[in-house]
Write a protein that holds these residues in place. Sequence first.
Motif, PDB file in Angstrom:
ATOM      1  N   UNK B 173      -3.844 -54.075  13.120  1.00 34.13           N
ATOM      2  CA  UNK B 173      -4.568 -53.807  14.373  1.00 34.13           C
ATOM      3  C   UNK B 173      -3.941 -54.618  15.502  1.00 34.13           C
ATOM      4  N   UNK B 174      -3.657 -55.897  15.226  1.00 38.20           N
ATOM      5  CA  UNK B 174      -3.035 -56.751  16.250  1.00 38.20           C
ATOM      6  C   UNK B 174      -1.637 -56.237  16.607  1.00 38.20           C
ATOM      7  N   UNK B 175      -0.919 -55.739  15.614  1.00 34.46           N
ATOM      8  CA  UNK B 175       0.412 -55.172  15.855  1.00 34.46           C
ATOM      9  C   UNK B 175       0.310 -53.977  16.805  1.00 34.46           C
ATOM     10  N   UNK B 176      -0.686 -53.121  16.556  1.00 30.56           N
ATOM     11  CA  UNK B 176      -0.912 -51.950  17.413  1.00 30.56           C
ATOM     12  C   UNK B 176      -1.248 -52.405  18.836  1.00 30.56           C
ATOM     13  N   UNK B 177      -2.126 -53.399  18.944  1.00 34.62           N
ATOM     14  CA  UNK B 177      -2.521 -53.907  20.271  1.00 34.62           C
ATOM     15  C   UNK B 177      -1.308 -54.422  21.042  1.00 34.62           C
ATOM     16  N   UNK B 288     -13.131 -51.472  21.928  1.00 35.39           N
ATOM     17  CA  UNK B 288     -13.263 -52.905  22.205  1.00 35.39           C
ATOM     18  C   UNK B 288     -12.786 -53.713  21.014  1.00 35.39           C
ATOM     19  N   UNK B 289     -12.023 -54.767  21.322  1.00 34.96           N
ATOM     20  CA  UNK B 289     -11.552 -55.592  20.215  1.00 34.96           C
ATOM     21  C   UNK B 289     -12.135 -57.015  20.299  1.00 34.96           C
ATOM     22  N   UNK B 290     -11.524 -57.832  21.128  1.00 31.73           N
ATOM     23  CA  UNK B 290     -11.719 -59.283  21.106  1.00 31.73           C
ATOM     24  C   UNK B 290     -11.200 -59.843  19.774  1.00 31.73           C
ATOM     25  N   UNK B 291     -11.555 -59.174  18.670  1.00 35.26           N
ATOM     26  CA  UNK B 291     -11.022 -59.512  17.346  1.00 35.26           C
ATOM     27  C   UNK B 291     -10.640 -58.198  16.666  1.00 35.26           C
ATOM     28  N   UNK B 292      -9.728 -58.266  15.684  1.00 29.72           N
ATOM     29  CA  UNK B 292      -9.139 -57.026  15.181  1.00 29.72           C
ATOM     30  C   UNK B 292     -10.101 -56.176  14.355  1.00 29.72           C
ATOM     31  N   UNK B 293     -11.184 -56.758  13.854  1.00 28.87           N
ATOM     32  CA  UNK B 293     -12.078 -55.932  13.034  1.00 28.87           C
ATOM     33  C   UNK B 293     -12.848 -54.912  13.871  1.00 28.87           C
ATOM     34  N   UNK B 294     -13.126 -55.242  15.146  1.00 24.65           N
ATOM     35  CA  UNK B 294     -14.072 -54.413  15.886  1.00 24.65           C
ATOM     36  C   UNK B 294     -13.612 -52.968  16.083  1.00 24.65           C
ATOM     37  N   UNK B 295     -12.345 -52.717  16.436  1.00 23.22           N
ATOM     38  CA  UNK B 295     -11.929 -51.310  16.555  1.00 23.22           C
ATOM     39  C   UNK B 295     -11.988 -50.559  15.217  1.00 23.22           C
ATOM     40  N   UNK B 296     -11.831 -51.294  14.109  1.00 19.39           N
ATOM     41  CA  UNK B 296     -11.909 -50.631  12.799  1.00 19.39           C
ATOM     42  C   UNK B 296     -13.291 -50.025  12.580  1.00 19.39           C
ATOM     43  N   UNK B 328      -6.870 -48.145  22.046  1.00 20.46           N
ATOM     44  CA  UNK B 328      -6.920 -49.341  22.909  1.00 20.46           C
ATOM     45  C   UNK B 328      -5.564 -49.531  23.593  1.00 20.46           C
ATOM     46  N   UNK B 329      -5.290 -48.603  24.501  1.00 20.55           N
ATOM     47  CA  UNK B 329      -3.940 -48.474  25.070  1.00 20.55           C
ATOM     48  C   UNK B 329      -3.620 -49.526  26.126  1.00 20.55           C
ATOM     49  N   UNK B 330      -4.585 -50.393  26.461  1.00 21.07           N
ATOM     50  CA  UNK B 330      -4.256 -51.553  27.302  1.00 21.07           C
ATOM     51  C   UNK B 330      -3.642 -52.664  26.468  1.00 21.07           C
ATOM     52  N   UNK B 331      -3.861 -52.587  25.138  1.00 17.12           N
ATOM     53  CA  UNK B 331      -3.566 -53.727  24.276  1.00 17.12           C
ATOM     54  C   UNK B 331      -4.812 -54.569  24.025  1.00 17.12           C
ATOM     55  N   UNK B 332      -5.912 -54.217  24.706  1.00 19.96           N
ATOM     56  CA  UNK B 332      -7.194 -54.890  24.465  1.00 19.96           C
ATOM     57  C   UNK B 332      -7.146 -56.378  24.763  1.00 19.96           C
ATOM     58  N   UNK B 333      -8.199 -57.073  24.349  1.00 22.25           N
ATOM     59  CA  UNK B 333      -8.244 -58.524  24.567  1.00 22.25           C
ATOM     60  C   UNK B 333      -7.098 -59.208  23.839  1.00 22.25           C
TER      61      UNK B 333
END
Lengths: 139, 392
Positions: B173-177, B288-296, B328-333
Amino acid sequence: MSDQPMARPVPKPTAWSQPYWDAAREERLVIQHCNQCATRIMNPKQYCPRCLSDDLGWSESDGRGTVYSFSIQKRSPASPFVGKGPYVVAIVRLDSGVQMLSNIVGERAFDVHCGDAVKVAFEPIPGTDITLPVFELVG
Amino acid sequence: MKTTAAIVGTGEVPTGNYPNRTEAEAAVTACRQAILDAGLSPRDIEAVMPVGVVMGSRHFNTDLIFSRLCEELGMLRSVKLNAQVMAGGASGSATLKVACALVASGAVRNVLVVHSDKFGSTTMQQGIDLFATLGISEEWEAPYGHNANTAVALITQRYMHETGTTEEELAAVAVSMRQWGALNPNAMFRKPITVEDVMRGDHVCTPLRPKTMSLWADGASAYIVARAEDAPHITPTPVYVRGMASLVTHYSVSQESNLAFLAFPEVAKEAYAQAGLAPRDIHVAEFYDAYSVMPLLAMDAMNLCEGERAGSFIAAGHTLPGGKLPMTTTGGAIAQGHTGAGVGVSLVVESARQLMDKAGDRQVKDAVNAAESGSGGTWMDSHISILSREAR
Ligand SMILES: [Zn+2]
């Protein structure tokens, strides 16, 4: 914000939570309930969250439950806990159905998994008259 | 549900560490961009809705409450309502819901929503200490060493337990962000990373590793909601709000009854029903992310992974630029930076930019419908919104 070291957060009992902390000091875990609708209440509240009655009471818990989830804080805790880790934060589901946040303590604490059986133990916070209910793995 | 509101303009300043840019300057700049983007003039705006400030100065927050932006931007005696809305990380979804209701009710014709906050000079320990008080019960949780990181760690651990998701998948998820962040000129982190890079970082609190979390940043973003009937006369690219579902599930994370999914399954279903759309209709997911679990959680709940688990779907690269379901095409938090309550606002802005065909290098081709998610505090609530180029 201040860079002063923060004191360890210590529960400040309220009129409605005092019986919980009094019991904990005597190494008993008690759970609040509503005398009108029998709802079990955690965290303790001023009024029953189901019927809003103020007729609330307390019952003894055997302190047994399971780990709903956990995390081992290994580094970068809040200031009062710097140097105190690693420690285990967990949500425990008591057999009576309520959930509470606590720590898993004891020799095997770091082997914890979701679903593990636990039972209550008690840890006084030094220099205060507060004792925290915590949990140990059983079985 | 008949569509009653649309986003007609957006604005945003770069996110990152900008010690010489004040919160007010950033807010005014983002608002100006949004008004110009919509093709409106300041005196067309009828309501201003600033989001609450978490780390910036108290004086700036009271300025927001007390109509400073109306004076700075020439909206005196034309704005009818200046009132703050604050729902932490859910503030994007929450302001959208309140703004849409205001225009649908006829109270005002449009609402300018803005967020600006300043975290860049915050030390790591100051941030951790602040977030050990936000959404954390002073009596029942803080004494145990609980904080925002352990709160999401508890959710993550339970989600992994129930779904079989692995730490490598959380890393993906972080890699995608970060890949999306590389395409976002407003992002703080613009260098792609690998799963190995993430896994090399030691746990802060299990199962969270540093690169699956986010870093504080300064930032500001703004958007304008107008009545659906006015929107096509304001802009050639209105973005209609077709569904907005949400549910509050806890204050203390220990009282959450569905720790692995919160209320995302229920609200996803409701949002689809309101929008009259199905999973196959969603072209971009601004979760929304903030942390990688949330988009999952949101990907699973929205059933966007073709029957796969979200973790394996993301690890396979389907949410990357050029993938089947850009996410999350901004890259999110994680990549754009954590601006406090602004993370969610920037995702509403990005949802609209994608559907307006104004997303630059990040543009998802032919995107007609977007889903957006939000959650505040220690994930106290679950929000899903569905936006579209087409009104219903
Ligand atoms: Zn009751």
